[in-house]
Structures are given as structure tokens and as C-alpha cells.
Motif scaffolding. Structure first.
Motif, PDB file in Angstrom:
ATOM      1  N   ILE A 184       0.837  -1.176   0.002  1.00 16.63           N
ATOM      2  CA  ILE A 184       0.047   0.022   0.088  1.00 16.63           C
ATOM      3  C   ILE A 184       0.782   1.032   0.033  1.00 16.63           C
ATOM      4  N   LYS A 185       0.766   2.095  -1.049  1.00 18.43           N
ATOM      5  CA  LYS A 185       1.506   3.338  -1.098  1.00 18.43           C
ATOM      6  C   LYS A 185       0.652   4.499  -0.426  1.00 18.43           C
ATOM      7  N   ASN A 186       1.352   5.520  -0.168  1.00 20.25           N
ATOM      8  CA  ASN A 186       0.730   6.695   0.122  1.00 20.25           C
ATOM      9  C   ASN A 186       0.144   6.693   1.950  1.00 20.25           C
ATOM     10  N   PHE A 187       0.677   5.775   2.721  1.00 19.75           N
ATOM     11  CA  PHE A 187      -0.016   5.319   4.053  1.00 19.75           C
ATOM     12  C   PHE A 187       0.401   6.304   5.023  1.00 19.75           C
ATOM     13  N   THR A 188      -0.569   6.683   5.827  1.00 19.66           N
ATOM     14  CA  THR A 188      -0.155   7.760   6.898  1.00 19.66           C
ATOM     15  C   THR A 188       0.720   7.389   7.920  1.00 19.66           C
ATOM     16  N   GLY A 189       1.799   7.951   8.164  1.00 15.43           N
ATOM     17  CA  GLY A 189       2.606   7.480   9.258  1.00 15.43           C
ATOM     18  C   GLY A 189       3.983   6.566   8.624  1.00 15.43           C
ATOM     19  N   ILE A 190       3.797   6.108   7.528  1.00 16.57           N
ATOM     20  CA  ILE A 190       4.554   5.246   6.766  1.00 16.57           C
ATOM     21  C   ILE A 190       5.299   6.235   5.800  1.00 16.57           C
ATOM     22  N   ASP A 191       4.758   6.379   4.771  1.00 14.59           N
ATOM     23  CA  ASP A 191       5.193   6.985   3.609  1.00 14.59           C
ATOM     24  C   ASP A 191       4.390   8.303   3.179  1.00 14.59           C
ATOM     25  N   SER A 192       3.692   8.659   4.057  1.00 15.05           N
ATOM     26  CA  SER A 192       2.866   9.847   4.069  1.00 15.05           C
ATOM     27  C   SER A 192       2.569  10.653   5.500  1.00 15.05           C
ATOM     28  N   PRO A 193       2.860  11.870   5.476  1.00 11.91           N
ATOM     29  CA  PRO A 193       2.981  12.438   6.845  1.00 11.91           C
ATOM     30  C   PRO A 193       1.655  12.737   7.514  1.00 11.91           C
ATOM     31  N   TYR A 194       1.661  12.721   8.984  1.00  9.44           N
ATOM     32  CA  TYR A 194       0.368  12.903   9.646  1.00  9.44           C
ATOM     33  C   TYR A 194       0.943  14.403  10.580  1.00  9.44           C
ATOM     34  N   GLN A 195       0.058  15.373  10.387  1.00  6.16           N
ATOM     35  CA  GLN A 195       0.355  16.614  11.334  1.00  6.16           C
ATOM     36  C   GLN A 195      -0.470  16.534  12.519  1.00  6.16           C
ATOM     37  N   PRO A 196       0.239  16.494  13.477  1.00 10.15           N
ATOM     38  CA  PRO A 196      -0.756  16.194  14.735  1.00 10.15           C
ATOM     39  C   PRO A 196      -1.443  17.837  15.210  1.00 10.15           C
ATOM     40  N   PRO A 197      -2.674  17.875  15.560  1.00 11.03           N
ATOM     41  CA  PRO A 197      -3.334  19.160  15.743  1.00 11.03           C
ATOM     42  C   PRO A 197      -2.607  20.019  16.737  1.00 11.03           C
ATOM     43  N   GLU A 198      -2.495  21.405  16.621  1.00 11.77           N
ATOM     44  CA  GLU A 198      -1.877  21.967  17.619  1.00 11.77           C
ATOM     45  C   GLU A 198      -2.783  22.523  19.028  1.00 11.77           C
ATOM     46  N   HIS A 199      -4.116  22.873  18.448  1.00  6.66           N
ATOM     47  CA  HIS A 199      -4.949  23.757  19.456  1.00  6.66           C
ATOM     48  C   HIS A 199      -6.169  22.741  19.245  1.00  6.66           C
ATOM     49  N   PRO A 200      -6.091  21.421  19.576  1.00  8.36           N
ATOM     50  CA  PRO A 200      -7.556  20.580  19.378  1.00  8.36           C
ATOM     51  C   PRO A 200      -8.624  21.017  20.632  1.00  8.36           C
ATOM     52  N   GLU A 201      -9.763  20.824  20.536  1.00 11.31           N
ATOM     53  CA  GLU A 201     -10.590  20.902  21.530  1.00 11.31           C
ATOM     54  C   GLU A 201     -10.525  20.017  22.613  1.00 11.31           C
ATOM     55  N   LEU A 202     -10.224  18.773  22.054  1.00  8.34           N
ATOM     56  CA  LEU A 202      -9.934  17.651  23.217  1.00  8.34           C
ATOM     57  C   LEU A 202      -8.545  16.622  22.733  1.00  8.34           C
ATOM     58  N   VAL A 203      -7.951  16.328  23.704  1.00  6.69           N
ATOM     59  CA  VAL A 203      -7.042  14.986  23.241  1.00  6.69           C
ATOM     60  C   VAL A 203      -7.394  13.957  24.086  1.00  6.69           C
ATOM     61  N   ILE A 204      -7.446  12.875  23.185  1.00  7.26           N
ATOM     62  CA  ILE A 204      -7.964  11.677  23.790  1.00  7.26           C
ATOM     63  C   ILE A 204      -6.749  10.553  23.508  1.00  7.26           C
ATOM     64  N   ASP A 205      -6.276  10.133  24.869  1.00  9.42           N
ATOM     65  CA  ASP A 205      -5.070   9.325  24.784  1.00  9.42           C
ATOM     66  C   ASP A 205      -5.804   7.772  24.926  1.00  9.42           C
TER      67      ASP A 205
END
Lengths: 318, 318
Positions: free
Chosen positions: A275-296
Motif C-alpha cells: 500500500i502506497k501513500n500510507f499515513t505514518g509510513i510514507d505519507s505524513p501526519y500533522q498532529p493538531p496544535e490546538h484541538p478542543e480535546l486530546v484523547i489518549d
């Protein structure tokens, strides 16, 4: 006359438009993405702008109109551009100054393109907003609720779908009128023409955000569950809504954790190159900077995660 | 072995797929329309199929990939194809017989194209339907109603918008949960990247039908108010829904009447050549053959028209 006024012969006044066709010269290392919001600056005004349709790329000889989904640095193309607000313009062929514009990155302010307006898309002037008797408020009233968008974002395997399902189940139990938009009902229908390139991901999220807006207008509490990896598109989605309507929830789990969980076996395939263009592997994920909520989801159970989100929803809905 | 069985070496079994990239040779006087439903026939199976994405047209020398929205008679192109059901195939490069297909017009049975399969789009196999706990039934139950699509079709000026507004007003008064999809909320948002060419009209209606389907799934009574000029796309929309869910309403008024009313002044502009591809003037309208309802807005008042439609809705909803 004051500074900034424009003098024109009375028989050739510039026109107003919020959509036009333009030639574009791309100047950024990062490729053009149709659907992404840029800033357009021209003599006749400034506005948020998106490339609504990239028609073709022009080869150096200017003769061939090559099919493309994007433009790279130093490439020319022709596209339709859609603005948030109308600007005053002339076609570049009539007046170079009034027909020229720059496109800027919304966050860095970097000039990403220069452009020349070919002509306004007049049909845009023929689609009118019609005043409707029934509005969001009246639809929400008979549902006895405040419509909201709960926008879940996070890596594949972080737990978005499971949490989203649980939220909807709990909302229905409270007789709330909700709807869950996720990859299953969108990728097989509305967005089945889209793949997983960057350009297609942007258009995927744009359509989802617009559909969520229609559903919010219908009075529903909408839950969306998509990786939605790019900050710019989440920002675009947020800006479609009134203040307080859009709740960005970052469903957080490290790549290592998600890859270990791998509920659909997708990371394994991505690592194997299947699978190509897979987020986290060969396609980026940009984490939110000011989300209303963070769920761990490493420390919270799915049940706790859903309860936390519904608690927040109820607190802000009064 | 029975007739129709396929013999293959055990180390190169054909694959199943419901999406692939293919080269297409267009053979019909009527241009190809991405999004329209055709019938695909191959050795390995038969299915309804749409060109989900037309990537480019190939010039005769086969070298240049020219941007295009359509293919005309005798033109070659490369596209993604999406099927209603999977077929057995081999890439044309591996096996000419298993990689070849014909596309047929759904109504006339005419062969409109020949094709060669390049490769399956494997990502399609990685998007799974997930079983949701909450379904259409449970969402509709808490709304105490039977979700339906009221699909209005007719010329500009026939009275669709006025009737649609009145229907929604009357439904809200009955505390029904409804939503009106029309040009105003769709052309400025979800479909703002689309124009008014035949190809864009097909995609416009496809997305509207898919959005209506999501809203029906959410339990709503959805009213759509679009010219929707082509029989094939109204048929496509109908086929997205279960039997009895889709109510096609032909809002009928002759071109002469609509042109005389001309509430938005659009016919005048179209006659003056200021608007191109205008339905009834230089773009066709295909009247429904078997609509659930015909509303004659010359003899009925708007009030009577809305009441007739709501009466029908209530009769079939029990």
C-alpha cells in the motif's frame, strides 16, 4: 481620490467576481493541492482562495495541455479559482496590473504562485442564495438539541472508528439525533472517485467537511472519523462552521502503538510496500496544535474516551 | 468443467477486483460521461460500471497525455473504472482475453467502448465495510418517521424551489425531520468545483444523490430540488436506494411557460448567449418516463402542489 484608488476609463470598468479561470505559475517546493485554502492578493482585493479545478499543465512550448492533479515548482497550469469574497479585476489580456495576482501560503505567508486572470466565471453570478423559510435553528429546535461537529483525527489504528461508534450508540440512547460519517459510508459512495494521493486526500476531506456542514444545517450532531492528516484541511473544515460548532478531537496513540495494534493489517501491507501513500509510513501526519480535546487511547478505555467526548459536548451545549 | 469455465495455469490465477485502471477506446457518437452508469462485459464477469476518474486522453502518437473531461468517438483515454460487483480479470498485458472488456449503454445496449485492463486498484480491497451498531432503522425510530427521498425534477422556472420550500415548511410544522438539498446549499459548497458542462452535471447529480443517501441513512426526509436533466442520472440516483424510498416528482411546465416566468432572468441571458449549456435552450431536458408523481404547475397552485406531494408521502409511509 485616496491612495489605493484605481483610475479607469468610464467605458471599461473592472468587474467583480469570486470565481475565474487563471493561468498559474507555481513557485513552491510543495506541490499545488486543489481544494486547499491559499491567500490571493491582487490590486483589486485580497481573499482566501482555492484552486477549485486544475484544468491542465502547460508544457514549455505552451502548446500541449497535459493532464495533471497537481503542479510542481516552476510549472505552468490553467485552473479555475474560487474565492471566499469577490475582488475587482480585469482580464490580464486587457490590463496586466488588474489581472495579475499572487497566491500565498495561509500559514507561512510564502508566495507559492503567480497568476494571470483569463476571465471571470460568469455563471457564478447566476447562482443565487435563496432565502429559505426553514433554517438550521428551526430544524434543530424540533430535535431539541444543539447541532455540532465532532471531528476525530488520528493515525490508522488509534481508535477513531471504535470511539465514534460508541459515541453514536450513547447519543442515540440519549435520543440525540446524530450521524457518523466515516470511511465506510463515504469511500464507497460520495468519494468513490478519489484515491489516496495528497491531492485526493485534500478533496476527500473538503467534501466530507461540506457534507458535515449540510448535516449540521439539518440539525444533526455529526461525528466524523477520518485520519484527516493535514492541518490545512482540518483548518479549512473548522472555518466552514460558526465558532463553537466544530470540536476537533485528537485521538492520540503513537505510531508504534498503532502499528502493533494494526486491526486491519494495513501497516503490515504498507511496510511490505503493498500500500502506497500510507499515513505514518510514507505519507505524513500533522498532529493538531490546538484541538478542543486530546484523547489518549493508551491510558483511556474506549468507554472512557467516548464518555469524555460526550461530557465535553454536553458541557458546551448547555 | 462446464461451458464458460476458464482454464488457467495454477501459478497464475486471475484476480478479482471491482476497481481498476484501464485504457479505453470510445466508440459512440455520444461523448463519455464520467459518473454515468454503463454495463461492463468481460470474459470474467458482467457488472454495472462507471468511469470514476478520466485520467487523460491519448493523442494518436500515444505519447502525450492530454487533459480532458470526456472522450469523443474514436478517441483513446486512460481512466479508473469502478464496478458494482467484482469480476475475474487479468491485466491485458498478461492475457488479452481476460483483460479485454466492452462497455455498453445501459438503455440501448449499444457498445460504447472497448477497453483493456491495466491493473486492479488494490487499495479498493483495503477499504472495508465496518458493521455499525447504529443503523438507518434506529436513527429513523427516534425520529418517529420513515425516511424518504423526494426528488424534484423539471425545467428552471417550473416551480421546484418554491414547492420544495413549502414542503419543508409543512413537514417541519408536522415535526417531521427533513432537509432540503438545492442549488443554493450545494453549488456554493460541496459542488463548487463543478460547472455546467454535461460531464459536470453528471458529477453534480452523482454527489447530490450520494449525499441524499447519507441523509436518508441518518433518518431524514430529504427533498432535492435540481433540474437533473438526464434520465440516466435520475436512474442512477434511484438505484442507490431501496424500493419505495425514492419518490421522483416531475414538476411540469412547458418551456414557453417557464421562459415567460423567468424568475431569475436566466432564460433572457441564455437567449442572449450570455449563459451557455442552459437546459431547454442549448442543453437537453429528458422528461421522466415513470415518475411517482407528476405536478402540473400551470393548473395547480404551489400550495396544492406541496399538499399533493405530502399526501403521497404520508400514504406510502403508512
Amino acid at each position: 481620490m485616496t491612495e489605493g484608488d484605481i483610475i479607469v476609463p468610464s467605458n471599461s470598468r473592472p468587474e467583480f467576481a469570486d470565481q475565474f479561470e487563471a493561468k498559474i505559475y507555481w513557485l513552491s517546493k510543495e506541490d499545488l493541492l486543489p481544494g486547499r485554502v491559499y491567500i490571493l492578493e491582487a490590486v483589486g482585493g485580497k481573499s482566501e482562495a482555492t484552486i477549485s479545478k486544475l484544468k491542465y499543465r502547460l508544457e514549455k512550448d505552451g502548446q500541449h495541455q497535459i493532464a495533471t492533479n497537481t503542479l510542481s515548482d516552476q510549472q505552468y497550469g490553467v485552473s479555475n479559482i474560487s474565492l471566499a469574497g469577490a475582488i475587482l479585476y480585469d482580464p490580464y489580456s486587457m490590463c496586466n496590473a488588474m489581472g495579475h495576482f499572487n497566491l500565498l501560503d495561509k500559514f507561512s505567508g510564502e508566495v507559492v504562485a503567480e497568476g494571470e486572470i483569463h476571465h471571470g466565471l460568469r455563471r457564478a453570478n447566476n447562482v443565487h442564495w435563496q432565502r429559505l423559510d426553514i433554517d438550521k435553528q428551526s430544524r434543530a429546535n424540533i430535535k431539541h438539541q444543539v447541532p455540532k461537529i465532532i471531528w476525530l483525527t488520528g493515525l490508522s489504528g488509534a481508535g477513531k472508528s471504535s470511539i465514534a461508534n460508541l459515541i453514536e450508540k450513547k447519543l442515540i440512547a440519549k435520543t440525540r439525533h446524530s450521524y457518523l460519517l466515516d470511511g465506510d459510508n463515504v469511500r464507497h459512495g460520495l468519494n468513490k472517485d478519489l484515491g489516496f494521493t495528497d491531492a485526493d486526500r485534500v478533496e476527500n476531506i473538503r467534501r466530507i467537511a461540506e457534507t458535515a456542514k449540510l448535516m449540521l444545517d439539518a440539525g444533526l450532531i455529526v461525528i466524523t472519523s477520518f485520519i484527516s492528516p493535514f492541518r490545512a484541511e482540518r483548518e479549512m473544515a473548522r472555518n466552514l462552521f460558526d465558532k463553537g460548532e466544530f470540536i476537533e478531537v485528537f485521538v492520540e496513540a503513537s505510531l508504534e502503538v498503532c502499528e502493533k495494534r494494526d486491526p486491519k493489517g494495513l501497516y503490515k501491507k504498507a511496510r511490505a510496500g503493498e500500500i502506497k501513500n500510507f499515513t505514518g509510513i510514507d505519507s505524513p501526519y500533522q498532529p493538531p496544535e490546538h484541538p478542543e480535546l486530546v484523547i489518549d487511547t493508551v491510558t483511556l478505555t474506549l468507554e472512557q474516551a467516548a464518555d469524555k467526548i460526550i461530557g465535553y459536548l454536553e458541557a458546551i451545549s448547555g
